[in-house]
Scaffold this active site. Structure first.
Site, PDB file in Angstrom:
ATOM      1  N   TYR A   8       6.710   4.149  -4.171  1.00 58.90           N
ATOM      2  CA  TYR A   8       7.232   2.862  -4.686  1.00 58.90           C
ATOM      3  C   TYR A   8       6.115   1.832  -4.769  1.00 58.90           C
ATOM      4  O   TYR A   8       6.330   0.647  -4.516  1.00 58.90           O
ATOM      5  CB  TYR A   8       8.373   2.324  -3.807  1.00 58.90           C
ATOM      6  CG  TYR A   8       9.487   3.300  -3.556  1.00 58.90           C
ATOM      7  CD1 TYR A   8      10.290   3.740  -4.597  1.00 58.90           C
ATOM      8  CD2 TYR A   8       9.747   3.773  -2.279  1.00 58.90           C
ATOM      9  CE1 TYR A   8      11.322   4.625  -4.369  1.00 58.90           C
ATOM     10  CE2 TYR A   8      10.774   4.665  -2.037  1.00 58.90           C
ATOM     11  CZ  TYR A   8      11.553   5.090  -3.083  1.00 58.90           C
ATOM     12  OH  TYR A   8      12.572   5.958  -2.842  1.00 58.90           O
ATOM     13  N   HIS A   9       4.906   2.280  -5.074  1.00 56.67           N
ATOM     14  CA  HIS A   9       3.756   1.385  -5.074  1.00 56.67           C
ATOM     15  C   HIS A   9       2.977   1.471  -6.384  1.00 56.67           C
ATOM     16  O   HIS A   9       1.757   1.295  -6.379  1.00 56.67           O
ATOM     17  CB  HIS A   9       2.805   1.753  -3.919  1.00 56.67           C
ATOM     18  CG  HIS A   9       3.428   1.699  -2.559  1.00 56.67           C
ATOM     19  ND1 HIS A   9       3.039   2.502  -1.516  1.00 56.67           N
ATOM     20  CD2 HIS A   9       4.415   0.922  -2.069  1.00 56.67           C
ATOM     21  CE1 HIS A   9       3.772   2.225  -0.435  1.00 56.67           C
ATOM     22  NE2 HIS A   9       4.618   1.267  -0.751  1.00 56.67           N
ATOM     23  N   ALA A  10       3.631   1.755  -7.495  1.00 58.79           N
ATOM     24  CA  ALA A  10       2.876   1.926  -8.750  1.00 58.79           C
ATOM     25  C   ALA A  10       2.116   0.652  -9.104  1.00 58.79           C
ATOM     26  O   ALA A  10       2.620  -0.460  -8.920  1.00 58.79           O
ATOM     27  CB  ALA A  10       3.829   2.288  -9.876  1.00 58.79           C
TER      28      ALA A  10
END
Ligand SMILES: Cc1cc2nc3c(=O)[nH]c(=O)nc-3n(C[C@H](O)[C@H](O)[C@H](O)COP(=O)(O)OP(=O)(O)OC[C@H]3O[C@@H](n4cnc5c(N)ncnc54)[C@H](O)[C@@H]3O)c2cc1C
Length: 533
Positions: A470-472
């Site tokens: 969840y860190h794009a």
């Protein structure tokens, strides 16, 4: 809606910080637009409520990816859709990234983003009960705290890490060395502290701030090469707003490139294929996306320790709810992963390249279409990922219709370096579980289990069973070159009065979770916007 000095699209961490900083000047008017609703759902405030929120389409976006990996699985990338954005639904672990991440931004040609500037931003933002120091802030708007529930199992995890030579850290953000410790979290007194709690709710009564919820922006309006406003829908009705100074996009690393592409800015071939008129050909817009690929490891415990017993039965769940309601403590007040650590996969590295997080519970094998279930037998879970992968995927629109699905190519493990590091991170976590007092607490590894052993087996497992971090980042990356989407002051190249301030502008991944770094990024970006006015 009418006319404002600034229109900010998206009320995630970046949007909330910007709204706060820009409206501090009473002569400046700001419209903050958020697609989701107010953050009134009580599950948002309760740290243990996050899991339930992630399945609720009224509070989160679900973006399906292209099928990938050996099993050609489709993954659903989740993002918050409410005031606070993903900080209202995330795991609450608060990491800041390492000094070298930010110094690297400067080295890549982005002046003003080095560690000294970012540390100063963190110190202004933070309210850390450990007190102000050279490395921390106290008294700022963002309340954080360190997990402090006594737990014999978790203590043994930390002891095992210390036996491997990793520093036992009281404050994980104080050093960039190999370390393990209790998580610092955006939690205070048993309540989640989202970016909306920290930066938006306290200033909601400023007369120069307008917040529009349930409002989706579909287009940036561009006239003669200048962004003059936005167009979208509020509760199904068409709306428009004009920005006399700037339109600032803060929708996150998936929604911001989507919005720019819908507005005719992006790779010309992608826009034409989607049926969108090309206003500006920007080949890198939506490209250069980097993301953490997290794997999951689970073990069975020899004794009845951890949270499983409590969380897997109705009686236990009631007891946990009671403890939370009466004391604001217990498992429902904890961050999703109470232990965090960083280590080097090879001793010769100059800083950690692996992160792991440990939770004292385990999840039953997933069944398609069913909610997550906690195992009844005692268990523990770890997740891990390589901190700075360089495989690059993309986000592309497939149609001019804002409701149409995106083409998200994760492109995990595209480089040899990423594949090797991923395997080494896995072996590092296995080593932790096999060390010291922790090893004695573990009966067996249940996921993936000892049968998964060769490098190829491990890699295939990580591709198949795991999730995005969840860190794009990187889809509107900053840089000094003509082909970088935004310049080092985050202005979109080729259009005036248009900026991007969110996770999409980081060209490389930060060494850790992303909420803190995006918050500091927006704090720093506000300096630039105010200076440039
Ligand atoms: C499930 C999950 C767990 C996570 N766990 C952690 C963690 O433990 N620790 C950590 O540090 N980080 C974590 N993160 C990551 C972190 O929360 C994000 O990196 C950070 O919130 C990104 O901030 P942002 O402002 O770029 O975007 P977002 O937080 O995604 O906010 C963007 C906002 O813009 C709105 N928006 C989008 N498009 C439009 C549009 N067209 N019109 C109007 N509004 C729009 C969205 O609804 C959203 O509210 C997690 C993220 C998720 C999803």
């Amino acid at each position: 809606m009418t006319q404002f000095d600034y229109v900010i699209v998206g009320a995630g961490p970046a949007g909330c910080v910007l709204a706060n900083r820009l409206t501090a000047d009473p002569d400046v008017s700001v419209l903050l637009v958020e697609a989701g609703d107010r953050d009134a759902n009580p599950l948002i405030a309760m740290p243990g409520g996050a899991v339930q929120l992630l399945g609720d389409p009224s509070t989160v976006w679900h973006y399906p990816t292209r099928p990938f990996g050996p099993s050609q699985e489709v993954e659903f990338w989740v993002r918050g859709k409410t005031l606070g954005g993903s900080s209202s639904v995330n795991g609450m672990v608060y990491n800041r990234g390492s000094r070298a991440d930010y110094d690297e931004l400067e080295r890549l040609g982005n002046p003003g983003w080095g560690w000294d500037h970012i540390l100063a931003a963190y110190k202004e933002i933070e309210d850390n009960p450990l007190g102000a120091s050279d490395m921390r802030g106290a008294g700022g708007p963002l309340q954080i705290s360190t997990f402090d529930e006594a737990d014999a199992l978790l203590d043994d995890v930390i002891t095992a890490g210390a036996e491997l030579g990793w520093q036992r850290a009281q404050d994980l953000n104080e050093t960039d060395e190999e370390r393990i410790g209790y998580a610092t979290a955006t939690i205070r007194n048993g309540r989640r502290v989202s970016a909306a709690d920290a930066f938006l709710h306290p200033i909601m009564d400023r007369p120069n701030l307008t917040v529009a919820v349930r409002t989706v922006i579909d287009r940036v309006v561009i006239e003669d090469g200048r962004a003059v406003g936005v167009r979208g829908r509020q509760d199904g009705q068409g709306i428009e707003a004009t920005a006399t100074r700037e339109v600032i996009l803060a929708g996150g690393a998936i929604a911001t490139p989507k919005l720019l592409q819908l507005s005719g800015i992006g790779p010309a071939d992608v826009l034409r294929a989607a049926g969108v008129d090309v206003a500006l050909d920007r080949p890198n817009l939506g490209a250069r996306m980097r993301e953490h690929r997290a794997f999951q490891m689970q073990v069975r415990l020899t004794e009845d320790l951890g949270y499983n017993k409590l969380l897997s039965t109705p009686e236990g769940q009631q007891a946990a709810a009671m403890e939370y309601q009466t004391k604001g403590r217990g498992v429902l007040a904890a961050p999703s992963f109470p232990i965090v650590g960083f280590f080097k996969t090879r001793p010769e590295l100059d800083r950690p390249d692996a992160q792991f997080q440990i939770a004292p519970f385990s999840i039953a094998p997933r069944e398609q279409g069913k909610a997550l279930e906690i195992e009844q037998e005692p268990g523990m879970m770890g997740i891990g990922y390589a901190l700075r992968p360089d495989s690059e995927g993309h986000v592309r629109i497939t149609s001019a219709d804002p409701e149409a699905p995106l083409d998200i190519d994760t492109n995990y493990f595209a480089t040899e370096r990423d594949r090797t590091t991923a395997v080494d991170v896995f072996r590092g976590l296995r080593r932790l579980f096999g060390t010291g007092p922790l090893a004695k607490r573990i009966e067996s590894e249940t996921l993936p289990g000892a049968a998964v052993d060769t490098d190829q087996e491990i890699l295939d497992f990580e591709w198949t069973v795991g999730s995005a971090g969840y860190h794009a980042v990187g889809t509107c990356a900053m840089g000094p070159n003509d082909d970088d989407v935004v310049d080092p002051r985050l202005r979109v190249r080729g259009v005036s009065s248009l900026r991007v301030v969110d996770a999409s502008v980081f060209p490389t991944l930060v060494s850790g979770n992303l909420n803190g770094p995006v918050t500091a990024l927006a704090w720093r970006a506000a300096d630039f916007i105010i200076e440039d006015a």
